[in-house]
Scaffold this active site. Sequence first.
Site, PDB file in Angstrom:
ATOM      1  N   LYS A   1       0.850  -1.210   0.000  1.00 29.39           N
ATOM      2  CA  LYS A   1       0.000   0.000   0.000  1.00 29.39           C
ATOM      3  C   LYS A   1       0.878   1.250   0.000  1.00 29.39           C
ATOM      4  O   LYS A   1       0.651   2.185  -0.774  1.00 29.39           O
ATOM      5  CB  LYS A   1      -0.932  -0.009   1.227  1.00 29.39           C
ATOM      6  CG  LYS A   1      -2.066  -1.014   1.103  1.00 29.39           C
ATOM      7  CD  LYS A   1      -2.841  -1.233   2.394  1.00 29.39           C
ATOM      8  CE  LYS A   1      -3.835  -2.381   2.208  1.00 29.39           C
ATOM      9  NZ  LYS A   1      -4.612  -2.728   3.383  1.00 29.39           N
TER      10      LYS A   1
ATOM     11  N   GLN B   1      -4.642  -1.352   9.525  1.00 27.62           N
ATOM     12  CA  GLN B   1      -4.593  -2.691   8.939  1.00 27.62           C
ATOM     13  C   GLN B   1      -5.240  -3.708   9.889  1.00 27.62           C
ATOM     14  O   GLN B   1      -4.917  -3.761  11.079  1.00 27.62           O
ATOM     15  CB  GLN B   1      -3.131  -3.072   8.633  1.00 27.62           C
ATOM     16  CG  GLN B   1      -2.958  -4.379   7.879  1.00 27.62           C
ATOM     17  CD  GLN B   1      -3.542  -4.363   6.457  1.00 27.62           C
ATOM     18  OE1 GLN B   1      -3.675  -3.322   5.829  1.00 27.62           O
ATOM     19  NE2 GLN B   1      -3.897  -5.522   5.956  1.00 27.62           N
TER      20      GLN B   1
ATOM     21  N   ASP C   1     -10.989   3.207   3.734  1.00 31.85           N
ATOM     22  CA  ASP C   1     -11.415   1.806   3.644  1.00 31.85           C
ATOM     23  C   ASP C   1     -12.926   1.716   3.415  1.00 31.85           C
ATOM     24  O   ASP C   1     -13.427   0.675   2.976  1.00 31.85           O
ATOM     25  CB  ASP C   1     -11.111   1.092   4.976  1.00 31.85           C
ATOM     26  CG  ASP C   1      -9.904   0.173   4.909  1.00 31.85           C
ATOM     27  OD1 ASP C   1      -9.623  -0.358   3.830  1.00 31.85           O
ATOM     28  OD2 ASP C   1      -9.267  -0.015   5.963  1.00 31.85           O
TER      29      ASP C   1
HETATM   30  N1  GUN Z   1      -6.865  -6.514   6.097  1.00 30.73           N
HETATM   31  C1  GUN Z   1      -7.101  -7.258   4.989  1.00 30.73           C
HETATM   32  N2  GUN Z   1      -7.729  -6.519   4.047  1.00 30.73           N
HETATM   33  C2  GUN Z   1      -7.882  -5.289   4.567  1.00 30.73           C
HETATM   34  C3  GUN Z   1      -8.447  -4.081   4.065  1.00 30.73           C
HETATM   35  O1  GUN Z   1      -8.962  -3.995   2.937  1.00 30.73           O
HETATM   36  N3  GUN Z   1      -8.390  -3.003   4.899  1.00 30.73           N
HETATM   37  C4  GUN Z   1      -7.864  -3.077   6.144  1.00 30.73           C
HETATM   38  N4  GUN Z   1      -7.894  -1.979   6.904  1.00 30.73           N
HETATM   39  N5  GUN Z   1      -7.334  -4.181   6.644  1.00 30.73           N
HETATM   40  C5  GUN Z   1      -7.344  -5.277   5.848  1.00 30.73           C
END
Ligand code: GUN
Length: 303
Positions: free
Chosen positions: A54, A98, A121
């Site tokens: 990311k 995350q 998100d």
């Molecule tokens: N963990 C796995 N996928 C995601 C996601 O799309 N966003 C977040 N914040 N954590 C994750």
Amino acid sequence: MTAKLIKGTEIREQILEEIAAEVAAIKDKFEVVPGLVTILVGQNPASLSYVTLKIQTAHRVGFKEVQDSQPVDISEENLLALIDKYNKDDSINGILVQLPLPGHIDEKKVLNAIDPDKDVDGFHPVNVGRLMIGGDELRFSPCTPAGIQEMIIRAGVETDGAEVVVVGRSNIVGKPIANMMLQKGKGANSTVTIVHTGTKNMEAHCKRADILIVAAGVPGLVKPEWIKPGACVIDVGVNRVGEKPSKNDPKKMVAVLKGDVDFEAAREIAGSITPVPGGVGPMTITMLMKNTLKSLKFKLGIQ
Ligand code: GUN
């Protein structure tokens, strides 16, 4: 007929180039770039690799990027204080915590503490509500459903009046994509059905689908005979079904991934289909970038 492949890896490149160009233009005009912070609690290897990707992608498109790593035993109170700090930070437009978080932290409390206008998100209840109302109310669609819709649009699949069947009712994929596809507007205006573990005859519903979106987390759940000839099949499943030696380094083992759809058989029936890997997966981070850019554009009043 062999289905056209809808490749997330290719669509990702197009979108990231578009984002980078837009970021450069905004920087020229407003002397500001989108800011994204990712908060990682602990060092779970899968989470660390997602967060790293990311941040690398944010860097690539010209964002200000901050990776904030916190110890696994950080208190809930301190994590909430950290979120509050980024909520107030004018240079940050997107906050991503995350998941999963360690057991001693209330995940819901943490996600709800993020300023909804920085919730890239799209998990905050305010954004879930905005998504359901749609139209002008919409702010951030969650990244995986947003990626699915973008793939459908860019593959030129007709959605207007189409029968869309979504397999799976998760808050992250099934429920939001179903809501998005039934809104009025581009890449939507469909008739939507959600099927799930309580559905009596899943096959009968799937067979009606012009667009079949499968997010069940069950490898090979959807059989070729469930697919209407010519349908668009979007496979969101990423199931680790084993290990194999890496192509680059045969001494290293990598996961063997399988989708929720029996791909090889399905591609002989479908009109278009996403592969696993290389389909929906690469779109999620791409749409995170798009949401972060959108957040800044809202703030600047140019959205
Ligand atoms: N963990 C796995 N996928 C995601 C996601 O799309 N966003 C977040 N914040 N954590 C994750």
